[in-house]
Design a protein around this motif. Sequence first.
Motif, PDB file in Angstrom:
ATOM      1  N   ASP A 167       7.863   8.035  -1.347  1.00  0.00           N
ATOM      2  CA  ASP A 167       7.888   7.283  -0.114  1.00  0.00           C
ATOM      3  C   ASP A 167       9.133   6.717   0.423  1.00  0.00           C
ATOM      4  O   ASP A 167       9.393   6.145   1.335  1.00  0.00           O
ATOM      5  CB  ASP A 167       7.122   5.981  -0.362  1.00  0.00           C
ATOM      6  N   LYS A 220       9.915   7.148  -5.644  1.00  0.00           N
ATOM      7  CA  LYS A 220       8.698   6.251  -5.371  1.00  0.00           C
ATOM      8  C   LYS A 220       9.159   4.915  -5.234  1.00  0.00           C
ATOM      9  O   LYS A 220       9.211   4.426  -6.355  1.00  0.00           O
ATOM     10  CB  LYS A 220       7.686   6.764  -6.275  1.00  0.00           C
ATOM     11  N   ARG A 279       8.685   5.748   4.262  1.00  0.00           N
ATOM     12  CA  ARG A 279       8.122   4.261   4.349  1.00  0.00           C
ATOM     13  C   ARG A 279       9.216   3.233   4.120  1.00  0.00           C
ATOM     14  O   ARG A 279       9.134   2.138   4.830  1.00  0.00           O
ATOM     15  CB  ARG A 279       6.925   4.315   3.204  1.00  0.00           C
TER      16      ARG A 279
END
Length: 211
Positions: free
Chosen positions: A113, A209, A64
Amino acid sequence: MLDLFDPQERVVIGEQAVLMRGRALAVDTALLAAIDAIAGRASFRRMVTPGGYEMSVAMTNCGRVGWVTDRTGYRYAPHDPATGRPWPPLPDVFATLAHDAATEAGFADFFPDACLVNCYEPGARLSLHQDKDEQDYRHPVVSVSLGLPATFQFGGLKRGDRPLKVPLTHGDVVVWGGASRLVFHGVLALKDGDHPLTARRRFNLTFRKAL
């Protein structure tokens, strides 16, 4: 005495920090194929630190967001600054390995992510540093080694703490979090060699993360 060369599957290297020897071997070719695909969309590059130093390790990202550094600072960015496009998505084989390894280490709620993909060639190194650009330190870091062997330095919460020198080989996975989440760590200069899958290179996948 801690035997870091012990071929056993799990070696505790610190509080809430574990080395899982060979944990990624079952999917090593899939991981390397995914790295090639990622690099085809977001090429490896040697980033520049805020102080103007060009890093010896070539890097790219998937997920992401991706970790970047330049003269303006360290940060996570949703787009590759070299192309303006979003980073390639996190491959399923990456996400599954990272989550499962974290769960085995006691961090069952880890869903990364971001994955920083490092490419080391002989002589490349990574100075002692902390991973602290993430928003929530409750989540661990998962690191996967592929290719040439390397010496991982796992230190303390102060830069001056003497680090443990941990030999890493192809397929090894290290997970650290909790009390060890902000330890200083790095990689000594990579020695030359020839690996059957990566030739004169070592790849490192670092899952986090970030958001």
